[in-house]
Design a protein around this motif. Sequence first.
Motif, short mmCIF file in Angstrom:
data_model
loop_
_atom_site.label_atom_id
_atom_site.label_comp_id
_atom_site.label_asym_id
_atom_site.label_seq_id
_atom_site.Cartn_x
_atom_site.Cartn_y
_atom_site.Cartn_z
N UNK A 108 51.89 -28.96 -67.02
CA UNK A 108 53.11 -29.47 -66.40
C UNK A 108 53.39 -28.76 -65.08
N UNK A 109 53.20 -27.45 -65.05
CA UNK A 109 53.38 -26.70 -63.80
C UNK A 109 52.35 -27.12 -62.76
N UNK A 110 51.12 -27.37 -63.20
CA UNK A 110 50.08 -27.81 -62.26
C UNK A 110 50.40 -29.19 -61.70
N UNK A 111 50.98 -30.07 -62.52
CA UNK A 111 51.39 -31.39 -62.03
C UNK A 111 52.44 -31.24 -60.93
N UNK A 112 53.39 -30.31 -61.13
CA UNK A 112 54.37 -30.04 -60.08
C UNK A 112 53.72 -29.50 -58.82
N UNK A 113 52.70 -28.62 -59.00
CA UNK A 113 51.97 -28.11 -57.84
C UNK A 113 51.32 -29.25 -57.05
N UNK A 114 50.64 -30.14 -57.76
CA UNK A 114 49.94 -31.25 -57.10
C UNK A 114 50.94 -32.15 -56.37
N UNK A 115 52.09 -32.39 -56.99
CA UNK A 115 53.11 -33.23 -56.36
C UNK A 115 53.55 -32.64 -55.02
N UNK A 116 53.86 -31.35 -55.00
CA UNK A 116 54.35 -30.74 -53.77
C UNK A 116 53.23 -30.46 -52.77
N UNK A 117 52.01 -30.20 -53.25
CA UNK A 117 50.88 -30.09 -52.32
C UNK A 117 50.67 -31.41 -51.58
N UNK A 118 50.76 -32.52 -52.32
CA UNK A 118 50.59 -33.83 -51.70
C UNK A 118 51.73 -34.14 -50.74
N UNK A 119 52.94 -33.79 -51.14
CA UNK A 119 54.11 -34.08 -50.30
C UNK A 119 54.05 -33.34 -48.97
N UNK A 120 53.60 -32.10 -49.01
CA UNK A 120 53.57 -31.29 -47.78
C UNK A 120 52.17 -31.21 -47.19
N UNK A 121 51.29 -32.15 -47.60
CA UNK A 121 49.98 -32.34 -46.98
C UNK A 121 49.11 -31.09 -47.05
N UNK A 122 49.14 -30.43 -48.19
CA UNK A 122 48.20 -29.35 -48.46
C UNK A 122 46.96 -29.98 -49.07
N UNK A 123 45.83 -29.82 -48.42
CA UNK A 123 44.61 -30.52 -48.83
C UNK A 123 43.95 -29.78 -50.00
N UNK A 124 44.57 -29.90 -51.18
CA UNK A 124 44.08 -29.17 -52.36
C UNK A 124 42.72 -29.67 -52.81
N UNK A 125 42.44 -30.95 -52.60
CA UNK A 125 41.14 -31.50 -53.00
C UNK A 125 40.01 -30.84 -52.23
N UNK A 126 40.19 -30.68 -50.92
CA UNK A 126 39.17 -30.03 -50.10
C UNK A 126 39.07 -28.54 -50.43
N UNK A 127 40.20 -27.89 -50.64
CA UNK A 127 40.19 -26.45 -50.92
C UNK A 127 39.47 -26.17 -52.23
N UNK A 128 39.70 -27.00 -53.24
CA UNK A 128 39.02 -26.81 -54.52
C UNK A 128 37.58 -27.31 -54.51
N UNK A 129 37.21 -28.07 -53.48
CA UNK A 129 35.84 -28.58 -53.40
C UNK A 129 35.57 -29.72 -54.34
N UNK A 130 36.60 -30.54 -54.63
CA UNK A 130 36.42 -31.67 -55.53
C UNK A 130 35.61 -32.77 -54.84
N UNK A 131 34.88 -33.51 -55.62
CA UNK A 131 34.17 -34.67 -55.10
C UNK A 131 35.20 -35.69 -54.66
N UNK A 132 35.06 -36.27 -53.44
CA UNK A 132 36.08 -37.20 -52.94
C UNK A 132 36.38 -38.32 -53.92
N UNK A 133 37.65 -38.53 -54.18
CA UNK A 133 38.08 -39.59 -55.08
C UNK A 133 38.16 -39.20 -56.53
N UNK A 134 37.79 -37.96 -56.88
CA UNK A 134 37.82 -37.55 -58.29
C UNK A 134 38.96 -36.60 -58.61
N UNK A 135 39.68 -36.13 -57.60
CA UNK A 135 40.76 -35.18 -57.87
C UNK A 135 41.89 -35.87 -58.63
#
Length: 759
Positions: free
Chosen positions: A410-437
């Motif tokens: 639940x806390x991670x879901x909140x993190x993802x919500x605010x990372x997306x809102x403030x344009x923190x590129x968490x997918x690139x930072x974590x090295x996820x395959x594009x479209x799988x995050x």
Amino acid sequence: MKFGKEFTSHMVPEWQEAYMNYNYLKTLLKEILIFRQRKTMSNQVNPTSKVRSLKRKVSLFRAFSGLTSDHHHKKVKEDEVIMVSAMHQPDEEQGGINSLCYQTVFLHSLDEGGEFELVFFKRLDHEFNKVINFYKNKVDEVVKQAKELNIQMDALTALRIKVHHPTSTTSTPFIDETNTGANPLEVIQEFEMSEERYQKKRLNDIKEYEMASLDVLNRIKINATTETPLSTMKSVFNSLNVDLTYNKNELRNAQGKLKQAFIEFHEKLRLLKNFSFHNQLAFSKIMKKYDKITSRSAADTYLKMVEGSYLGQSDDVSKLIERVEAVFAKHFCNGNRDQGMKNLRPKAKREKHRVTFFVGCFFGCALALLVVIITNMNTKYLLKSEEQTRYMNTIFPLYSLFGYLALHMLMYAGNVFYWTRYRVNYSFIFGCKPGTELRFKQVLLLSTGLSVLTLAAVLGNLDMDMDTHTQSYKVVTELLPLGLVTVVVIIAICPFNIMYRSTRYFLLVCLWHCICAPLYFVTLPDFFLADQFTSQVQLLRNLEFYVCYYGWGDFKKRNAQTCNDSSIYKTISIFIAVVPYWIRLLQCIRRYYEGRDSTQGLNGFKYFSTIVAVVARTLYSQKKGLTLRIVAASTSGFATIFSTYWDLVKDWGLLNRNSENPWLRDKLILPNRSIYFLAMMVNVILRFAWMQTVLDFTETPSLHRNALIAIIASLEIIRRGIWNFFRLENEHLNNVGKFRAVKSVPLPFSYEEEEDKDL
């Protein structure tokens, strides 16, 4: 959507400082508009004669047009608003090399209010020069990378020949003669590997292709292949670069690395192309807005310069994109262009309405089950009967494990919500395959689904039949927690493409890297996951209780005394609590070994001090005693202060007294600075929750010891969720400062240039 918001939404987050500052230029235009509106209002009040005299006064300062000038030429000069010229000036960032700089001369600066427009054009020139210099530097960078990829493809093609045709000694990759030369854009070429086609060309005497020698294999070494614990152990004693043995494993590993390198290279080219397009569009929009506000005609002149500049004329990126797509489809997709485009240009994830529906459905079910459970507890007086102690010592630890897991998600879901809102590129930072995050709704779906399963199982335990004479319970109901653990584990390791398989696989790989630390190269996802486990010590201890309770305890009668009274169980409990910090210590040692960074040495010492504190606290909670209490208090206090300092200063980058934002950092993502100070206060308070074991807060009569431990563990999970957001924000800003927008993929071959024989 207004263009300003649309322009911001298309920005590459890591390159946002290199884009034209459209919003700031709009504020300058607003100042011009306000001045002109005030001027219009004053003209309506004052006599018209004053305006005429002002026009005459201004006209005295106009440039002398001459007596013999052509009438048409004179008219053009009078209508001209700006003049744009290009000049060379030394660039300190490039070591004093002259760089092209564009400068606009505003020809009406002496008009009333002209100083506002002069400021606008100076800022406009600054933004354009910033954009074009960044773009040119990035194009030069990709051209160099293209040359390197060309060398790698030469080696890969020769290796393919050597592996599939070991007896071949002459030839095989074919290089198009029209593509050879000094032009750096021709560096990625298509290679023919078919000997049959070569023979046909040779028989027909068509000299369109020339053969390249396999001598390239004599000048290359293969880098360490897929990293394993065994390869890491070997690399300690041997060099990472080894001679080629021409086997299929080497070919497969090299081809996989080069394929990924081409995907990342193509992504960078696409980002550059979009950067050029959207900036040109932004300059067009801002100049048209200027013309509309000032009723002048400067847009055509300025946009003509933009179109004729390197930003508008250079087609280097477009050519490279075409060549990369052709080469990728031919050499990595067996000539299937459609498949190649799917790999190079993955489709954006679409939001699915059923995910939103099931999140709401599961959330409602979880609330309903929670109400029913609380009602049953009060109705059956469970928490006021003698059964309370037995229930809290057995069933509660079994189910609290899922509570910790659901809260963390639940806390991670909140993190993802605010990372997306403030344009923190968490997918690139974590090295996820594009479209799988996973997005925040998908994480919420998993969290609420797990909550429903857990609460349903808890309700099943509360409603079980009980024999009041023998105090024996049904085996099926007692096995519900174990069955729930089994279901979660099966879903996690399920090989089928269900329940976000790519994310599960990515998580399992990171988990394996943590377990095998320090035998794998440490990446951010690896140590980020290990940090999550340092906040889930109680969850790991509950897993230990599962093994003991169902392995050696009398679970049919809810008897856990065998576990609680066992000295072996208590010793393992200490070891379990130390494992996450030990993993982080080993990761810090590996990172220090790789980069000789003293910061990693201090970070490792932080985790070592935490290990000492955890051991001391655990021993004190088991044996008590004044000496152990003093040792536990002192070690815990030191570790807490050290860890708090590291959180705020190193991980979050805050408490910088001389920054633009006092006691924070120069760059902030959140608009409200008070949130950072509040987060620091909460982090400090929750960090000191560790001290509860030493200060005997767990002995409060109003709550059972296991209940209070669960509350403290939940507070630590909440603290970790807050830490996650600011830690990744700081990492994102570091990437922005270095303009890192694509992953750096290690290339498979090391190329050694031939030594000059004359030396």
